[in-house]
Design a protein around this motif. Structure first.
Motif, PDB file in Angstrom:
ATOM      1  N   CYS A  84       0.858  -1.184   0.000  1.00 15.00           N
ATOM      2  CA  CYS A  84       0.000   0.000   0.000  1.00 15.00           C
ATOM      3  C   CYS A  84       0.895   1.234   0.000  1.00 15.00           C
ATOM      4  CB  CYS A  84      -0.920   0.004   1.218  1.00 15.00           C
ATOM      5  SG  CYS A  84      -1.964   1.480   1.312  1.00 15.00           S
TER       6      CYS A  84
ATOM      7  N   CYS B   9      -0.004   3.573   3.487  1.00 14.64           N
ATOM      8  CA  CYS B   9       0.392   3.215   4.858  1.00 14.64           C
ATOM      9  C   CYS B   9       1.559   2.233   4.926  1.00 14.64           C
ATOM     10  CB  CYS B   9      -0.806   2.662   5.623  1.00 14.64           C
ATOM     11  SG  CYS B   9      -1.326   1.017   5.091  1.00 14.64           S
TER      12      CYS B   9
ATOM     13  N   ASN C  59       1.441  -1.044   4.237  1.00 21.47           N
ATOM     14  CA  ASN C  59       1.000  -2.419   4.486  1.00 21.47           C
ATOM     15  C   ASN C  59       1.529  -3.365   3.408  1.00 21.47           C
ATOM     16  OD1 ASN C  59      -0.498  -4.776   5.068  1.00 21.47           O
ATOM     17  ND2 ASN C  59      -2.288  -3.995   3.992  1.00 21.47           N
TER      18      ASN C  59
ATOM     19  N   THR D 258       0.901  -6.970   4.047  1.00 20.07           N
ATOM     20  CA  THR D 258       0.395  -8.301   4.389  1.00 20.07           C
ATOM     21  C   THR D 258      -1.112  -8.489   4.376  1.00 20.07           C
ATOM     22  OG1 THR D 258       0.420  -7.742   6.738  1.00 20.07           O
ATOM     23  CG2 THR D 258       2.399  -8.777   5.840  1.00 20.07           C
ATOM     24  N   ARG D 259      -1.922  -7.445   4.427  1.00 18.91           N
ATOM     25  CA  ARG D 259      -3.372  -7.621   4.566  1.00 18.91           C
ATOM     26  C   ARG D 259      -4.125  -6.828   3.505  1.00 18.91           C
ATOM     27  NH1 ARG D 259      -1.468 -10.952   7.583  1.00 18.91           N
ATOM     28  NH2 ARG D 259      -1.938 -11.235   9.767  1.00 18.91           N
TER      29      ARG D 259
ATOM     30  N   CYS E 271      -6.565  -2.017   0.806  1.00 20.61           N
ATOM     31  CA  CYS E 271      -5.713  -2.197   1.980  1.00 20.61           C
ATOM     32  C   CYS E 271      -6.587  -2.416   3.207  1.00 20.61           C
ATOM     33  CB  CYS E 271      -4.828  -0.964   2.170  1.00 20.61           C
ATOM     34  SG  CYS E 271      -3.802  -1.050   3.650  1.00 20.61           S
ATOM     35  N   ARG E 272      -6.313  -3.433   3.978  1.00 16.50           N
ATOM     36  CA  ARG E 272      -7.069  -3.735   5.187  1.00 16.50           C
ATOM     37  C   ARG E 272      -6.726  -2.779   6.328  1.00 16.50           C
ATOM     38  NH1 ARG E 272     -10.083  -8.141   7.288  1.00 16.50           N
ATOM     39  NH2 ARG E 272     -11.782  -8.259   5.854  1.00 16.50           N
ATOM     40  N   TRP E 273      -5.559  -2.171   6.280  1.00 10.74           N
ATOM     41  CA  TRP E 273      -5.154  -1.282   7.369  1.00 10.74           C
ATOM     42  C   TRP E 273      -5.756   0.114   7.228  1.00 10.74           C
ATOM     43  CZ3 TRP E 273       0.811  -2.309   8.007  1.00 10.74           C
ATOM     44  CH2 TRP E 273       0.998  -3.602   8.493  1.00 10.74           C
ATOM     45  N   CYS E 274      -5.712   0.695   6.030  1.00 12.80           N
ATOM     46  CA  CYS E 274      -6.163   2.086   5.859  1.00 12.80           C
ATOM     47  C   CYS E 274      -7.331   2.232   4.886  1.00 12.80           C
ATOM     48  CB  CYS E 274      -5.000   2.980   5.436  1.00 12.80           C
ATOM     49  SG  CYS E 274      -4.428   2.712   3.741  1.00 12.80           S
ATOM     50  N   ASN E 275      -7.846   1.114   4.350  1.00 12.20           N
ATOM     51  CA  ASN E 275      -8.979   1.093   3.415  1.00 12.20           C
ATOM     52  C   ASN E 275      -8.705   1.780   2.085  1.00 12.20           C
ATOM     53  OD1 ASN E 275     -10.851  -0.459   4.860  1.00 12.20           O
ATOM     54  ND2 ASN E 275     -11.350   1.292   6.142  1.00 12.20           N
TER      55      ASN E 275
END
Length: 79
Positions: free
Chosen positions: A14, A17, A19, A21-22, A60-64
């Protein structure tokens, strides 16, 4: 917008952020399946052939963040 798939030497990252992994991945697939029904009528897929597949979006799962995913080199991957 189609998103490139990671390879043996690359992975997703990403850009907002960092990221690595997610991710939530939306895929479009066309498959041919061999479905076996038991005597009670319960189906099970015994063979599956992917005819075509494309990744439509990666979130991204962390920051959408959507459309902020890039391919970067994997650590230790020989180029």
């Amino acid at each position: 917008m189609a998103v490139p798939l990671p390879t043996a030497t690359t992975r997703w990252r990403c850009t907002l952020c960092g990221n690595l992994t997610r991710f939530d991945v939306t895929r479009r697939s066309k498959v041919v399946e061999y479905v076996h029904l038991d005597l009670a009528g319960e189906p099970s897929v015994e063979e599956r052939e992917v005819v075509s597949e494309a990744v439509e979006s990666v979130r991204c799962r962390w920051c959408n963040a959507v459309d902020q995913i890039e391919l970067v080199d994997r650590p230790g991957a020989s180029a």
